[in-house]
Enzyme design. Structure first.
Site, PDB file in Angstrom:
ATOM      1  N   ASP A 141      -3.831  10.097  -6.630  1.00 51.75           N
ATOM      2  CA  ASP A 141      -3.580   8.523  -6.647  1.00 51.75           C
ATOM      3  C   ASP A 141      -2.919   8.408  -7.911  1.00 51.75           C
ATOM      4  O   ASP A 141      -2.573   9.543  -8.890  1.00 51.75           O
ATOM      5  CB  ASP A 141      -4.912   7.919  -6.334  1.00 51.75           C
TER       6      ASP A 141
HETATM    7  C1  BGC Z   1      -4.128   2.880  -5.290  1.00 55.03           C
HETATM    8  C2  BGC Z   1      -3.705   3.492  -3.889  1.00 55.03           C
HETATM    9  C3  BGC Z   1      -2.214   3.473  -3.643  1.00 55.03           C
HETATM   10  C4  BGC Z   1      -1.442   3.785  -4.812  1.00 55.03           C
HETATM   11  C5  BGC Z   1       0.152   3.620  -4.984  1.00 55.03           C
HETATM   12  C6  BGC Z   1      -3.343   3.125  -6.339  1.00 55.03           C
HETATM   13  O1  BGC Z   1      -3.523   2.293  -7.432  1.00 55.03           O
HETATM   14  O2  BGC Z   1      -5.629   3.288  -5.104  1.00 55.03           O
HETATM   15  O3  BGC Z   1      -4.453   3.247  -2.753  1.00 55.03           O
HETATM   16  O4  BGC Z   1      -1.673   3.750  -2.584  1.00 55.03           O
HETATM   17  O5  BGC Z   1      -1.885   3.138  -5.968  1.00 55.03           O
HETATM   18  O6  BGC Z   1       0.076   2.221  -5.036  1.00 55.03           O
END
Ligand code: BGC
Length: 765
Positions: free
Chosen positions: A311
């Site tokens: 993530d």
């Molecule tokens: C979130 C994810 C997301 C990613 C990309 C993160 O902060 O937890 O769910 O896909 O950002 O935007």
């Protein structure tokens, strides 16, 4: 001599394919008539270590755009070229909602640059948070969010949601969707509760698996493109003891196996291609550093073969947030050793620098890098990116089409849950209503109906940001009640104020007051709260409205269950609308008027108390001492601390369950039992009913939940019509449970089965 000639011929035959390909100069990896494995192998043999590390890198597009603003989806070719040349970046992510044509131009330009700069012409793969439809695409059709779709108990809608997402975005080059969220919504404070399909592992598995098929199936409408889905966030993210985002979780491995694994396992079994890691820690180990979870469990036990992506910036968080590493280098080694394939870095190249150092100094082997790069390239080949790297703008007119809109309306209608309807105040038939008062903070807000991940990360702010065909609740009611006088009060003002007096007068004269309250949008940690109660202003306004007009209907537009225990007795009718999406307003008006007969059921347990909450499938707990009469709405004679339990939802008709029968009273491990029940519509309108089947393993070596959902089916019945529905129980699948190591435990003895208010038993022996 003869022998020599023979062996010469043999060698010649063996080397012929290579010679042929060397001659006509099309490398194997560029030739689609070879298998994916052969193409991956060939390409890998041509790549430098720097190029391989580039494939493991995902960069946010603000790094290559003209500004730092996510919304500015405009490429800076010089920046992009330089970065591609230097770092061989294999993947980009993100953006915000801009028109489809702009996405096309952007993706076309970026792909061209990437292909030019890549020595071997390896196409990029673009990842994006299209979360409830193509949510970063202007004019796309957005469906209800997870918590609401879960309440439809209709996996076909999750499938359609996935399919429409790719129909509206694959053409512009969005080939990697960061959805579905397969976490369980078990902690209502958690600000990502609404992204989940609910609290139950079986429901989440069914909805998630259907969504994955919707995204990944090779739909002819988007040919030649194909799209990968992402199972996120692996795993146990949703159960923090503080209730807050990205905060520590303590979970036993048995609970992980029994509750948190199934939804991810279902997605893996459905062939999901990628998976994103939980940003938090489990039992003291950040998941990004957990070999136990990312390799032993995910790869070895669960059989996942696709890409594991981190993530957002989660490798560096190992040293600057979780503090299990001292620096970049240690953190990177930890994540790669744990099993990460790609780093969503996303705004610097430290990952690349240190990974190269680690390989050069021998701390990470090139073979380990190859394992990840092979997985990444394999998916690029499987998606057909080598043959079709460029986007197309030939079919963009289908973005936001009326067919897609009709499906989103159906999904919204099926996801609304009628929680209370005393004296059958609902429906308010359009022909009989002359005057309605609409009140509350969400009557004029498109953004509140949609929540986060809508047009932008934290949700759209202004109504003007939304497509013109998206209605506010006010507009929805005007369409549904064209002949009624409709007065609107977004706030009810201070006592004795002009506004308050006007509201009081209108509410007194109106046929009914519809109060649309709840929450404003938020995403991730921005939605951390300290009190689950609905805010006091709203509670007071609801009380006031119902003291003036006995026909006051409360509509809850919210991403998690905000407590309404204090006013639940004051209002005659309550609808949980959750986050119903672009057609939420239409669905709310149509459900209140009776055009839609409500048929959603709660995908979670609605809490009664601020400080005590257990899910429906809790283990034996001291609810035994709980005074059941304190809760007004306890269903099925069961002791519960929920205001409304999981699976609860009323209709404008009634369904009677009878004749629960089992095909046998006992079964062997390799046998089956079929349970049947008759469901009859005893009311006066056609309605849909989700028939939920629960099983209880009465005695277990490991404590067993009081019941677990094991099967469901949604049926439609005309007035007076009845249907017999069935559930065939397979011991291995339905009666076993996992131990902490994931081994199936199947115990002889008594099992109980429940459907509606009916219960029966059988034995496994
Ligand atoms: C979130 C994810 C997301 C990613 C990309 C993160 O902060 O937890 O769910 O896909 O950002 O935007």
């Amino acid at each position: 001599m003869k022998k020599l000639v023979k062996s010469f011929l043999y060698v010649l035959i063996l080397t012929m394919p290579t010679m042929v390909h060397a001659q006509n100069e099309t490398p194997i990896y560029k030739n689609p008539s070879y298998s994916v494995d052969e193409r991956v192998k060939d390409l890998m043999s041509r790549m430098t270590i720097e190029e391989k590390i580039g494939q493991m890198t995902q960069i946010n597009i603000t790094m290559i755009n003209n500004s730092d603003n996510q919304k500015d989806v405009s490429l800076n070719p010089d920046k992009a070229s330089a970065m591609l040349k230097k770092w061989h970046v294999g993947s980009f992510l993100n953006g915000e909602a801009v028109p489809a044509q702009q996405w096309f131009t952007y993706m076309n330009e970026l792909t061209q640059l990437a292909m030019n700069e890549s020595r071997l012409q390896i196409p990029i793969i673009y990842g994006i948070d299209h979360m409830h439809g193509a949510s970063y695409m202007g004019n796309a059709v957005l469906f209800p969010q997870g918590i609401s779709i879960g309440g439809s108990f209709n996996p076909e809608l999750a499938y359609q949601e996935g399919k429409i997402t790719v129909l509206e975005s694959a053409d512009v080059g969005h080939h990697w969707i960061f959805a579905p969220v397969l976490d369980l919504g078990r902690t209502p404070l958690w600000p990502r509760f609404w992204e989940t399909y609910g609290e139950d592992p079986f429901l989440v598995s069914k909805m998630g698996e259907a969504f994955v098929r919707g995204i990944q199936e090779p739909h002819k409408e988007i040919a030649p493109y194909k799209v990968a889905a992402t199972a996120k966030h692996f795993l146990g993210y949703s159960d923090p003891y503080s209730g807050w985002d990205r905060s520590p979780v303590d979970l036993s491995m048995q609970t992980i196996q029994e509750f948190h694994r199934p939804s991810f396992q279902a997605a893996i079994d459905a062939g999901i291609k990628t998976l994103m890691v939980n940003s938090g820690e489990i039992n003291g180990v950040p998941v990004h550093a957990s070999k136990e979870l990312l390799t032993d469990l995910l790869r070895n036990q669960m059989g996942f073969t696709g890409i594991v992506v981190t993530d957002w910036a989660d490798i560096e968080k190992l040293f600057n947030y979780h503090r299990v590493a001292h620096d970049w280098k240690e953190a990177t080694k930890m994540a790669i050793d744990a099993g990460v394939d790609m780093s969503m870095t996303p705004t610097n190249f430290r990952f690349n620098e240190v990974l190269l150092e680690l390989v050069k100094e021998g701390s990470i082997t090139e073979a380990r890098i190859d394992t990840s790069v092979e997985r990444i390239l394999r998916i690029k080949f499987e998606l057909g990116l080598f043959e079709h790297p460029y986007p197309s703008d030939k079919r963009l007119n289908r973005v936001g089409s009326v067919e897609h809109q009709a499906l989103a309306l159906k999904a919204a209608n099926e996801s609304l849950v009628l929680l209370k309807n005393e004296q059958s105040v609902l429906p308010l038939k359009s022909a009989e209503i002359k005057h309605l008062v609409l009140a509350g903070p969400s009557v004029r807000s498109k953004s509140n109906l949609n929540g986060g991940w809508t047009l932008k990360w934290q949700g759209g702010e202004k109504n003007e940001d939304f497509p013109t065909w998206v209605k506010t609740v006010e507009e929805g009611f005007k369409a549904e009640y064209p002949n009624a006088k409709i007065e609107v009060f977004e706030t009810l003002g201070e006592a004795k104020s002009k506004e308050r007096k006007a509201f009081e007068k209108a509410a007194k004269n109106a046929d009914a007051v519809i109060y649309v309250g709840g929450e404003k949008p938020y995403t991730e940690f921005v939605g951390n709260i300290t009190d689950l109660r609905l805010d006091k202003v709203q509670l007071d306004e609801i009380k006031l409205a119902s003291s003036i007009n006995p026909k006051t209907v409360l509509v809850l537009v919210e991403g998690r269950p905000r407590l309404i225990t204090d006013i639940v007795g004051d209002v005659k009718a309550i609808i949980f609308a959750g986050l119903p999406g672009y057609f939420g307003a239409d669905a709310i008006a149509q459900t209140i008027s009776g055009t839609n007969v409500p048929n959603g059921k709660l995908s979670f347990s609605y809490p009664f108390y601020p400080n005590h909450h257990v899910q429906y499938n809790h283990k034996p707990s001291s609810v035994y001492f709980f005074k059941a009469e304190e809760a007004n709405f306890i269903q099925q004679g069961e002791k519960s601390t929920s205001l409304f339990p999981f699976g609860y939802g009323l209709s404008y008709t009634q369904f009677e369950y009878s004749n629960l029968a089992l095909s046998a009273s006992s079964l062997h491990r390799d046998g089956t039992i079929t349970a049947t029940v008759t469901v009859k519509n005893t009311g006066s309108v056609t309605g849909k009913e989700s028939v939920l089947w629960y099983l209880t393993d009465y005695v277990g070596k490991i404590t067993r939940p009081v019941r677990m959902l094991k099967h469901f089916e949604k049926i439609e019945l005309k007035p007076g019509e009845e249907k017999t529905v069935s559930f065939t129980i397979l011991p291995d699948k339905d009666l076993s449970y996992p131990d902490a190591s994931g081994n199936k435990v199947l115990e002889n003895g008594e099992f109980r089965i429940r459907v509606g208010k009916l219960e029966s038993k059988f034995n496994l022996n």
